[in-house]
Enzyme design. Structure first.
Site, PDB file in Angstrom:
ATOM      1  N   HIS A 169       0.630   2.889  -9.237  1.00 32.74           N
ATOM      2  CA  HIS A 169       0.304   3.619  -9.260  1.00 32.74           C
ATOM      3  C   HIS A 169       1.330   4.924 -10.254  1.00 32.74           C
ATOM      4  O   HIS A 169       2.762   5.092  -9.832  1.00 32.74           O
ATOM      5  CB  HIS A 169       0.957   4.598  -8.160  1.00 32.74           C
ATOM      6  CG  HIS A 169      -0.637   3.437  -6.630  1.00 32.74           C
ATOM      7  ND1 HIS A 169      -1.331   4.341  -6.812  1.00 32.74           N
ATOM      8  CD2 HIS A 169      -0.438   2.385  -6.062  1.00 32.74           C
ATOM      9  CE1 HIS A 169      -2.495   3.357  -6.027  1.00 32.74           C
ATOM     10  NE2 HIS A 169      -1.540   2.319  -6.103  1.00 32.74           N
ATOM     11  N   LEU A 170       0.930   5.577 -11.289  1.00 34.31           N
ATOM     12  CA  LEU A 170       2.058   6.499 -11.825  1.00 34.31           C
ATOM     13  C   LEU A 170       2.139   8.318 -11.577  1.00 34.31           C
ATOM     14  O   LEU A 170       2.903   8.327 -11.907  1.00 34.31           O
ATOM     15  CB  LEU A 170       1.738   5.898 -13.592  1.00 34.31           C
ATOM     16  CG  LEU A 170       1.748   5.003 -14.345  1.00 34.31           C
ATOM     17  CD1 LEU A 170       1.602   4.989 -15.745  1.00 34.31           C
ATOM     18  CD2 LEU A 170       3.447   4.405 -14.176  1.00 34.31           C
ATOM     19  N   ARG A 171       1.151   7.717 -10.476  1.00 32.12           N
ATOM     20  CA  ARG A 171       0.701   9.653 -10.480  1.00 32.12           C
ATOM     21  C   ARG A 171       0.638  10.486 -11.435  1.00 32.12           C
ATOM     22  O   ARG A 171       0.023   9.836 -12.063  1.00 32.12           O
ATOM     23  CB  ARG A 171       1.846  10.187  -9.345  1.00 32.12           C
ATOM     24  CG  ARG A 171       2.599   9.060  -8.156  1.00 32.12           C
ATOM     25  CD  ARG A 171       1.208   9.121  -7.120  1.00 32.12           C
ATOM     26  NE  ARG A 171       2.056   8.214  -6.569  1.00 32.12           N
ATOM     27  CZ  ARG A 171       1.753   7.438  -5.132  1.00 32.12           C
ATOM     28  NH1 ARG A 171       0.084   6.962  -5.532  1.00 32.12           N
ATOM     29  NH2 ARG A 171       2.046   6.669  -4.514  1.00 32.12           N
ATOM     30  N   HIS A 197      -8.926  -2.822  -2.475  1.00 34.64           N
ATOM     31  CA  HIS A 197      -8.481  -3.075  -2.149  1.00 34.64           C
ATOM     32  C   HIS A 197      -9.133  -3.291  -0.799  1.00 34.64           C
ATOM     33  O   HIS A 197     -10.070  -3.040  -0.424  1.00 34.64           O
ATOM     34  CB  HIS A 197      -8.120  -1.222  -1.439  1.00 34.64           C
ATOM     35  CG  HIS A 197      -7.060  -1.174  -0.630  1.00 34.64           C
ATOM     36  ND1 HIS A 197      -6.212  -0.205  -1.022  1.00 34.64           N
ATOM     37  CD2 HIS A 197      -7.391  -1.302   0.356  1.00 34.64           C
ATOM     38  CE1 HIS A 197      -4.788  -0.632   0.417  1.00 34.64           C
ATOM     39  NE2 HIS A 197      -5.851  -0.919   1.700  1.00 34.64           N
ATOM     40  N   LEU A 234       0.878  -0.393   2.163  1.00 31.23           N
ATOM     41  CA  LEU A 234      -0.555  -1.031   2.412  1.00 31.23           C
ATOM     42  C   LEU A 234      -1.225  -1.363   1.380  1.00 31.23           C
ATOM     43  O   LEU A 234      -1.211  -1.409   0.061  1.00 31.23           O
ATOM     44  CB  LEU A 234      -2.226   0.323   3.308  1.00 31.23           C
ATOM     45  CG  LEU A 234      -1.216   1.139   4.443  1.00 31.23           C
ATOM     46  CD1 LEU A 234      -2.707   2.077   4.765  1.00 31.23           C
ATOM     47  CD2 LEU A 234      -1.766  -0.166   5.823  1.00 31.23           C
ATOM     48  N   HIS A 274       6.327   7.959  -3.150  1.00 31.71           N
ATOM     49  CA  HIS A 274       6.343   9.328  -2.267  1.00 31.71           C
ATOM     50  C   HIS A 274       7.572   9.891  -2.638  1.00 31.71           C
ATOM     51  O   HIS A 274       8.791   8.841  -2.178  1.00 31.71           O
ATOM     52  CB  HIS A 274       5.544   8.780  -1.368  1.00 31.71           C
ATOM     53  CG  HIS A 274       3.938   7.864  -1.073  1.00 31.71           C
ATOM     54  ND1 HIS A 274       3.603   8.905  -1.291  1.00 31.71           N
ATOM     55  CD2 HIS A 274       4.049   6.449  -0.807  1.00 31.71           C
ATOM     56  CE1 HIS A 274       2.139   8.325  -1.384  1.00 31.71           C
ATOM     57  NE2 HIS A 274       2.380   7.027  -1.003  1.00 31.71           N
ATOM     58  N   ASN A 334      -6.421   6.979  -8.020  1.00 35.13           N
ATOM     59  CA  ASN A 334      -6.101   7.467  -6.645  1.00 35.13           C
ATOM     60  C   ASN A 334      -5.099   9.072  -6.779  1.00 35.13           C
ATOM     61  O   ASN A 334      -4.617   9.570  -5.895  1.00 35.13           O
ATOM     62  CB  ASN A 334      -5.522   6.867  -5.587  1.00 35.13           C
ATOM     63  CG  ASN A 334      -4.324   5.969  -5.596  1.00 35.13           C
ATOM     64  OD1 ASN A 334      -4.246   5.844  -6.881  1.00 35.13           O
ATOM     65  ND2 ASN A 334      -3.756   6.197  -4.385  1.00 35.13           N
ATOM     66  N   ALA A 376       2.286   5.820   2.931  1.00 40.51           N
ATOM     67  CA  ALA A 376       2.293   4.545   2.723  1.00 40.51           C
ATOM     68  C   ALA A 376       2.630   4.584   1.021  1.00 40.51           C
ATOM     69  O   ALA A 376       1.672   4.790   0.900  1.00 40.51           O
ATOM     70  CB  ALA A 376       0.495   3.517   3.242  1.00 40.51           C
ATOM     71  N   HIS A 382      -2.976  -6.983  -4.554  1.00 38.47           N
ATOM     72  CA  HIS A 382      -2.145  -7.649  -3.435  1.00 38.47           C
ATOM     73  C   HIS A 382      -2.377  -8.548  -1.918  1.00 38.47           C
ATOM     74  O   HIS A 382      -2.491  -7.227  -0.611  1.00 38.47           O
ATOM     75  CB  HIS A 382      -1.306  -6.380  -3.017  1.00 38.47           C
ATOM     76  CG  HIS A 382      -2.504  -4.293  -2.416  1.00 38.47           C
ATOM     77  ND1 HIS A 382      -3.205  -4.335  -1.741  1.00 38.47           N
ATOM     78  CD2 HIS A 382      -2.768  -3.348  -3.056  1.00 38.47           C
ATOM     79  CE1 HIS A 382      -4.287  -3.374  -1.992  1.00 38.47           C
ATOM     80  NE2 HIS A 382      -3.530  -3.066  -2.898  1.00 38.47           N
ATOM     81  N   ASP A 409       2.229  -2.587  -7.718  1.00 37.41           N
ATOM     82  CA  ASP A 409       1.720  -1.748  -6.261  1.00 37.41           C
ATOM     83  C   ASP A 409       2.550  -1.002  -6.457  1.00 37.41           C
ATOM     84  O   ASP A 409       2.823   0.158  -5.672  1.00 37.41           O
ATOM     85  CB  ASP A 409       0.994  -2.380  -5.178  1.00 37.41           C
ATOM     86  CG  ASP A 409       0.378  -1.700  -4.609  1.00 37.41           C
ATOM     87  OD1 ASP A 409      -0.350  -0.043  -4.655  1.00 37.41           O
ATOM     88  OD2 ASP A 409      -0.305  -1.836  -3.048  1.00 37.41           O
ATOM     89  N   LYS A 448     -12.095   0.670  -9.549  1.00 35.91           N
ATOM     90  CA  LYS A 448     -11.430   0.658  -8.674  1.00 35.91           C
ATOM     91  C   LYS A 448     -11.923   0.664  -6.814  1.00 35.91           C
ATOM     92  O   LYS A 448     -13.006   1.594  -6.859  1.00 35.91           O
ATOM     93  CB  LYS A 448      -9.851   1.329  -8.527  1.00 35.91           C
ATOM     94  CG  LYS A 448      -9.222   1.338  -7.260  1.00 35.91           C
ATOM     95  CD  LYS A 448      -8.453   0.867  -7.471  1.00 35.91           C
ATOM     96  CE  LYS A 448      -7.806  -0.172  -5.847  1.00 35.91           C
ATOM     97  NZ  LYS A 448      -6.182  -0.205  -5.906  1.00 35.91           N
ATOM     98  N   HIS A 460      -1.510  -3.447 -11.751  1.00 39.14           N
ATOM     99  CA  HIS A 460      -1.145  -2.288 -10.716  1.00 39.14           C
ATOM    100  C   HIS A 460      -0.459  -1.682 -10.332  1.00 39.14           C
ATOM    101  O   HIS A 460       0.796  -2.034 -10.614  1.00 39.14           O
ATOM    102  CB  HIS A 460      -1.891  -3.310  -9.154  1.00 39.14           C
ATOM    103  CG  HIS A 460      -1.463  -2.189  -8.217  1.00 39.14           C
ATOM    104  ND1 HIS A 460      -2.592  -2.841  -7.227  1.00 39.14           N
ATOM    105  CD2 HIS A 460      -1.866  -1.131  -7.730  1.00 39.14           C
ATOM    106  CE1 HIS A 460      -3.307  -1.799  -6.510  1.00 39.14           C
ATOM    107  NE2 HIS A 460      -2.191  -0.607  -6.806  1.00 39.14           N
TER     108      HIS A 460
HETATM  109  O1  DOR Z   1       1.270   1.337   0.342  1.00 33.71           O
HETATM  110  C1  DOR Z   1       0.040   2.021  -0.403  1.00 33.71           C
HETATM  111  N1  DOR Z   1      -0.140   3.057  -1.763  1.00 33.71           N
HETATM  112  N2  DOR Z   1      -1.667   1.030  -0.639  1.00 33.71           N
HETATM  113  C2  DOR Z   1      -2.294   2.153  -1.766  1.00 33.71           C
HETATM  114  O2  DOR Z   1      -3.172   1.196  -0.705  1.00 33.71           O
HETATM  115  C3  DOR Z   1      -2.216   2.983  -1.983  1.00 33.71           C
HETATM  116  C4  DOR Z   1      -0.533   3.278  -2.010  1.00 33.71           C
HETATM  117  C5  DOR Z   1       0.012   4.615  -2.761  1.00 33.71           C
HETATM  118  O3  DOR Z   1      -0.819   5.260  -3.868  1.00 33.71           O
HETATM  119  O4  DOR Z   1       0.645   5.390  -2.168  1.00 33.71           O
HETATM  120 ZN    ZN Z   2      -2.280   0.660  -4.826  1.00 34.55          ZN
END
Ligand code: DOR
Ligand code: ZN
Length: 363
Positions: free
Chosen positions: A31-33, A152, A235, A267, A57, A279, A190, A263, A115, A29
């Protein structure tokens, strides 16, 4: 796996330290953006993990075979020189997802899972699913082809207390969904509560749970320690101490239904230190150091390899990685932030001296 006194070739013989060598681990899991952020954060994940399941996402989300294929190519192009990191892609489920597109992407290996974000549950989840019952044709197809859904698990009812959102989702949405789709493979992502730990256990092996490094080392009080700490806000939000202890017990239990899922969710500092903080915790730099520290503290180093490198691969029907990674019980200080274009992302546990560090990786 090999736990022992290892001579680390990068140090003097006198510096030999306890070490743990495991099959190369995977992160189920991440997030690489995209763009500059992708380029900035990918090297850290690629230094730790051989493979990673990449969350869809983005803005706009990854919903088609074409989107996933193009995103995968951007990730491959952003890998540091010499990296063999393999991104495993996912599809973002919406109210408009078509079962045929899901099946096509799975058959073509454009993605390995889908997802499921309840609409509005978290960052960039507003295109998510508003009605889980109406998603039945998609889930039935996934069940038929053996494609896992990654969930999620939080209620989006605004009247539900934020600390209860996972529990309410499990009772009201997840358990009925698992009942409706008895052959569906699902990952509860998570996991943050002892109740969810029990649900994962009760439905294994077709259900598995990922646990983040941060939920193993912080509780909800940590977020308010000495003031409000936005870099510990994610989150699902961290829960009370009893839940953290249950998570530590679960991951170190040796049960094959629990696996790594960091996860890591970067940011930029300005989005975290803001009137309305985004989050997400950027755990990609310190993930393995944190997990192995937890296993060490719990006296369970002999169970670390299964959690880190075997359970997830088995669940997803993949071979474990061939190479090895060595963790060293040698203190190392962690950089506090990673530059991204003209900005920066604050590192989880950044600036701390951690008891474990990453040693050699053999392909
Ligand atoms: O804290 C979080 N950030 N929870 C998520 O489910 C998404 C993630 C994000 O993409 O920043
Ligand atoms: Zn996530």
């Amino acid at each position: 796996m090999n736990i022992g006194e290892l001579f680390d070739a990068t140090a003097d013989a006198a510096d030999a330290v306890p070490s743990l060598t495991i099959r190369r681990p995977d992160d189920w899991h991440i997030h690489l953006r995209d763009g500059g952020m992708l380029k900035a954060v990918l090297p850290f994940t690629a230094a730790q993990f051989a493979r990673g399941i990449v969350m869809p996402n983005l803005v706009p989300p990854v919903t088609s075979v074409a989107d996933a294929t193009a995103y995968r190519e951007r990730i491959m192009a952003a890998r540091p020189d010499g990296s063999d990191f393999q991104p495993l892609m996912t599809c973002y489920l919406t109210d408009h997802t078509r079962p045929d597109e899901i099946e096509r992407g799975f058959a073509e290996r454009a993605w390995i899972a889908a997802k499921l974000y309840p609409a509005g549950a978290t960052t960039n989840a507003h295109h998510g699913v508003t009605d889980l019952v109406a998603l039945a044709p998609v889930l039935e197809r996934m069940e038929k082809i053996g494609m896992p859904v990654l969930i999620h698990g939080e209620s989006t009812d605004p009247s539900v207390d934020i600390f209860d959102r996972e529990e309410v989702f499990m009772e009201k949405s997840l358990l009925p969904l698992l009942k409706r789709h008895q052959g569906l493979k699902a990952v509860i992502e998570h996991v943050t509560t002892s109740g969810t730990v029990d649900i994962v256990r009760a439905h294994a092996p077709r259900v598995a749970g990922t646990v983040t490094p941060h939920h193993l080392v912080i509780n909800r009080t940590s977020i308010f320690q000495g003031g409000l700490r936005p870099h510990l806000y994610c989150l699902p939000v961290a829960k009370r101490e009893s839940h953290r202890l249950a998570l530590r017990k679960a991951v170190t239990s040796g049960e094959s239904c629990f696996m790594i899922g960091t996860d890591t969710a970067p940011h930029v500092r300005g989005a975290k230190e803001a009137e309305c903080c985004s989050a997400g915790i950027f755990g990609g730099v310190t993930a393995l150091q944190t997990y192995v520290q937890v296993f060490d503290e719990e006296g369970a180093l002999d169970r670390f390899e299964a959690f880190a490198s075997l359970n997830g691969a088995r669940f997803h029907g993949l071979e474990p990685n061939k190479g090895t990674l060595t963790l060293l019980k040698r203190p190392s200080s962690v950089l506090s932030a990673v530059p991204v274009d003209e900005k920066e992302v604050v590192v989880f546990r950044g600036g701390e001296v951690l008891p474990w560090s990453i040693g050699r990786v053999k392909a």
